[in-house]
Design a protein around this motif. Sequence first.
Motif, mmCIF file in Angstrom:
data_model
loop_
_atom_site.group_PDB
_atom_site.id
_atom_site.type_symbol
_atom_site.label_atom_id
_atom_site.label_comp_id
_atom_site.label_asym_id
_atom_site.label_seq_id
_atom_site.Cartn_x
_atom_site.Cartn_y
_atom_site.Cartn_z
ATOM 1 N N LYS A 77 0.923 -1.155 0.001
ATOM 2 C CA LYS A 77 -0.308 0.540 -0.032
ATOM 3 C C LYS A 77 0.503 1.236 -0.482
ATOM 4 O O LYS A 77 0.932 2.051 -0.424
ATOM 5 C CB LYS A 77 -1.053 0.307 1.597
ATOM 6 N N LEU A 78 2.159 1.229 0.552
ATOM 7 C CA LEU A 78 3.102 2.121 0.984
ATOM 8 C C LEU A 78 3.152 2.855 -0.308
ATOM 9 O O LEU A 78 3.253 4.689 -1.014
ATOM 10 C CB LEU A 78 4.016 1.791 0.988
ATOM 11 N N TYR A 79 3.486 2.034 -1.438
ATOM 12 C CA TYR A 79 3.305 2.827 -3.105
ATOM 13 C C TYR A 79 2.631 3.721 -3.464
ATOM 14 O O TYR A 79 2.828 4.527 -4.296
ATOM 15 C CB TYR A 79 3.751 2.080 -3.897
ATOM 16 N N ASP A 80 1.631 3.819 -2.724
ATOM 17 C CA ASP A 80 0.137 4.368 -3.494
ATOM 18 C C ASP A 80 0.474 5.798 -3.494
ATOM 19 O O ASP A 80 -0.148 7.128 -4.265
ATOM 20 C CB ASP A 80 -1.337 4.028 -2.946
ATOM 21 N N ASP A 81 1.393 6.343 -2.840
ATOM 22 C CA ASP A 81 1.281 7.593 -1.780
ATOM 23 C C ASP A 81 2.357 8.214 -2.620
ATOM 24 O O ASP A 81 3.625 7.709 -2.379
ATOM 25 C CB ASP A 81 2.433 8.259 -0.339
ATOM 26 N N PRO A 82 2.333 8.945 -3.353
ATOM 27 C CA PRO A 82 3.536 9.265 -4.947
ATOM 28 C C PRO A 82 4.735 9.533 -3.991
ATOM 29 O O PRO A 82 5.352 9.947 -4.889
ATOM 30 C CB PRO A 82 2.309 10.661 -5.018
ATOM 31 N N ASN A 83 4.633 10.581 -3.355
ATOM 32 C CA ASN A 83 6.083 10.306 -2.370
ATOM 33 C C ASN A 83 6.687 10.129 -1.090
ATOM 34 O O ASN A 83 6.945 10.076 -0.648
ATOM 35 C CB ASN A 83 5.289 12.483 -1.506
ATOM 36 N N TRP A 84 6.039 8.555 -1.747
ATOM 37 C CA TRP A 84 6.537 7.413 -0.447
ATOM 38 C C TRP A 84 8.041 7.555 0.193
ATOM 39 O O TRP A 84 7.994 6.911 0.809
ATOM 40 C CB TRP A 84 5.818 6.444 -0.891
ATOM 41 N N ALA A 85 8.445 7.553 -0.837
ATOM 42 C CA ALA A 85 9.958 8.007 -0.994
ATOM 43 C C ALA A 85 11.133 9.066 -0.280
ATOM 44 O O ALA A 85 12.233 8.752 -0.082
ATOM 45 C CB ALA A 85 10.833 7.584 -1.550
ATOM 46 N N LYS A 86 10.127 9.450 -0.717
ATOM 47 C CA LYS A 86 10.819 10.822 -0.243
ATOM 48 C C LYS A 86 11.482 10.968 1.396
ATOM 49 O O LYS A 86 12.462 11.817 1.785
ATOM 50 C CB LYS A 86 9.475 12.228 -0.599
ATOM 51 N N PRO A 87 10.867 10.294 2.454
ATOM 52 C CA PRO A 87 11.144 10.446 3.530
ATOM 53 C C PRO A 87 12.619 9.479 4.223
ATOM 54 O O PRO A 87 12.600 9.591 4.824
ATOM 55 C CB PRO A 87 10.125 9.823 4.308
ATOM 56 N N TYR A 88 12.414 8.841 3.167
ATOM 57 C CA TYR A 88 13.574 8.199 3.808
ATOM 58 C C TYR A 88 15.591 8.241 2.063
ATOM 59 O O TYR A 88 14.869 9.343 1.595
ATOM 60 C CB TYR A 88 13.501 7.138 2.884
ATOM 61 N N ASP A 89 16.141 8.538 3.252
ATOM 62 C CA ASP A 89 17.414 8.308 2.567
ATOM 63 C C ASP A 89 18.070 7.623 1.338
ATOM 64 O O ASP A 89 18.948 7.309 0.252
ATOM 65 C CB ASP A 89 19.188 9.112 3.451
#
Length: 251
Positions: A77-89
Amino acid sequence: MKFHRILLLICLPALPLSADPVEPNAKKPLKALLITGGCCHDYEFQSKALTLASAAKADIDWTVVNEGGKGSKGQIKLYDDPNWAKPYDVVVHNECFANTKDLSYIQKIVNGHKDGTPAVVIHCAMHTYRALETDDWRKFLGVTSKHHEHQSNYPVKTQKKDHPIMKGVPANWITPKDELYIIEKVWPNTTVLATSKSEKTKKSQPVIWTNDYNGTRVFGTTYGHTNETFSDVTFLDLVTRGILWSAGRLE
Ligand SMILES: [Zn+2]
């Protein structure tokens, strides 16, 4: 003179408040996301082994998402958010859904990395989304693989011994029991760091590499099938260095 001394006394206590309390070279913990789930592997064990071993070597703040069940078809489900990767390095992909082939779903995943979040791809990440006919996922990985050979203890031959990721891998490293993935294609921006030979064909297969994906660093290894591999210090250190290098913390 008396006047100057008074001034000094008044001014000095104010100095520490205006100075930056943070050392200029001090770095924040690396924010890392591990995405895992799907068929054929003990992802609970693997996740625990990797997060504990890497956090013991480096300042890493882990988030683990283990979703999608244990079948070969699933979505996270996480991938549904278009900004899913943004909080991570950095994001580590250790998921295994070979029969998930929804292009718009897979584009949501790669778009997170096109936007600049580095990635580490382990073992079945090379066979996940294998049923998809287009190369969107494979371009991101840096290699195309669709099948593997039997489990064995494979000697790993370093090809780029000066690469920071390979420093620490013994020249005579032999894997615990693991699968050899057959690489059909190495994409143009991929640098192969190490190979292993097929026991059947004697052909060398890339097993450790880096990829430049639209300017984003990707590190990959096709090893990682068994819990024995995820208990091997050389393997765990290798992946840890891959995580740090991808995120720009190891040069
Ligand atoms: Zn496997």
